[in-house]
Design a protein around this motif. Structure first.
Motif, short mmCIF file in Angstrom:
data_model
loop_
_atom_site.label_atom_id
_atom_site.label_comp_id
_atom_site.label_asym_id
_atom_site.label_seq_id
_atom_site.Cartn_x
_atom_site.Cartn_y
_atom_site.Cartn_z
N LYS A 8 15.45 20.55 17.23
CA LYS A 8 14.79 19.80 16.14
C LYS A 8 13.28 19.81 16.31
O LYS A 8 12.54 20.00 15.34
N ASN A 9 12.82 19.60 17.54
CA ASN A 9 11.38 19.61 17.79
C ASN A 9 10.78 20.99 17.53
O ASN A 9 9.69 21.10 16.98
N LYS A 10 11.48 22.03 17.92
CA LYS A 10 10.99 23.39 17.71
C LYS A 10 10.93 23.71 16.22
O LYS A 10 9.96 24.31 15.75
N VAL A 11 11.95 23.30 15.47
CA VAL A 11 11.95 23.54 14.02
C VAL A 11 10.79 22.80 13.36
O VAL A 11 10.09 23.35 12.51
N GLU A 12 10.55 21.55 13.78
CA GLU A 12 9.45 20.78 13.22
C GLU A 12 8.10 21.43 13.56
O GLU A 12 7.20 21.50 12.72
N GLN A 13 7.98 21.93 14.77
CA GLN A 13 6.76 22.59 15.19
C GLN A 13 6.53 23.86 14.37
O GLN A 13 5.41 24.13 13.91
N MET A 14 7.57 24.64 14.16
CA MET A 14 7.46 25.87 13.37
C MET A 14 7.14 25.57 11.91
O MET A 14 6.36 26.29 11.27
N ALA A 15 7.73 24.51 11.37
CA ALA A 15 7.44 24.12 9.99
C ALA A 15 5.98 23.71 9.85
O ALA A 15 5.32 24.04 8.85
N GLY A 16 5.46 23.02 10.85
CA GLY A 16 4.05 22.64 10.83
C GLY A 16 3.14 23.85 10.88
O GLY A 16 2.12 23.91 10.19
N ALA A 17 3.52 24.84 11.70
CA ALA A 17 2.73 26.07 11.79
C ALA A 17 2.74 26.80 10.46
O ALA A 17 1.69 27.31 10.01
N MET A 25 -4.22 30.14 3.93
CA MET A 25 -4.21 31.21 2.92
C MET A 25 -4.66 30.71 1.55
O MET A 25 -5.29 31.44 0.80
N THR A 26 -4.32 29.47 1.22
CA THR A 26 -4.66 28.93 -0.09
C THR A 26 -5.93 28.10 -0.07
O THR A 26 -6.32 27.53 -1.09
N ASP A 27 -6.56 28.03 1.09
CA ASP A 27 -7.79 27.24 1.28
C ASP A 27 -7.56 25.78 0.88
O ASP A 27 -8.36 25.15 0.21
N ASN A 28 -6.42 25.25 1.32
CA ASN A 28 -6.02 23.87 1.01
C ASN A 28 -6.16 23.04 2.30
O ASN A 28 -5.28 23.06 3.16
N GLU A 29 -7.27 22.33 2.42
CA GLU A 29 -7.55 21.56 3.64
C GLU A 29 -6.50 20.49 3.94
O GLU A 29 -6.08 20.34 5.09
N PRO A 30 -6.06 19.70 2.95
CA PRO A 30 -5.05 18.68 3.27
C PRO A 30 -3.75 19.28 3.82
O PRO A 30 -3.16 18.74 4.75
N MET A 31 -3.33 20.39 3.25
CA MET A 31 -2.10 21.03 3.73
C MET A 31 -2.30 21.56 5.14
O MET A 31 -1.42 21.44 5.99
N ARG A 32 -3.45 22.14 5.41
CA ARG A 32 -3.77 22.66 6.73
C ARG A 32 -3.74 21.52 7.75
O ARG A 32 -3.16 21.65 8.83
N GLY A 33 -4.32 20.40 7.40
CA GLY A 33 -4.33 19.24 8.28
C GLY A 33 -2.94 18.66 8.51
O GLY A 33 -2.59 18.26 9.63
N ASP A 34 -2.15 18.60 7.45
CA ASP A 34 -0.78 18.10 7.58
C ASP A 34 0.04 18.99 8.51
O ASP A 34 0.84 18.50 9.32
N GLN A 39 2.66 19.71 13.80
CA GLN A 39 2.85 20.42 15.07
C GLN A 39 2.55 19.50 16.25
O GLN A 39 3.28 19.49 17.24
N SER A 40 1.48 18.73 16.15
CA SER A 40 1.11 17.81 17.23
C SER A 40 2.19 16.77 17.46
O SER A 40 2.51 16.44 18.61
N ASN A 41 2.73 16.24 16.39
CA ASN A 41 3.78 15.24 16.51
C ASN A 41 5.02 15.82 17.20
O ASN A 41 5.63 15.16 18.05
N ALA A 42 5.38 17.04 16.86
CA ALA A 42 6.54 17.68 17.46
C ALA A 42 6.31 17.91 18.96
O ALA A 42 7.19 17.68 19.79
#
Length: 64
Positions: A8-17, A25-34, A39-42
């Motif tokens: 579960k932690n690995k999946v969450e980390q990969m989803a964050g990445a 790629m989309t130059d979307n700062e909020p998404m990049r930060g999220d 990843q940090s939380n995982a």
């Protein structure tokens, strides 16, 4: 730490990445930060569970 928790932690980390890359790629700062935050939380969860396991092993060693 059980295999399920690790997975579960690995999946969450990969989803964050993935979220962070899409933000790049989309130059979307909020998404990049999220994505970075996810990843940090995982990683923090995984570290906490590792410490919990280590504490349990130490406790078991003293009880023998």
């Amino acid at each position: 730490m059980s295999f399920t928790e690790k997975a579960k932690n690995k999946v969450e980390q990969m989803a964050g990445a993935a979220r962070e890359r899409v933000g790049d790629m989309t130059d979307n700062e909020p998404m990049r930060g999220d994505g970075a935050s996810q990843q940090s939380n995982a990683r923090a969860k995984q570290a906490g569970q590792g410490m919990k396991d280590a504490g349990s092993k130490i406790k078991d060693a003293f009880n023998k």
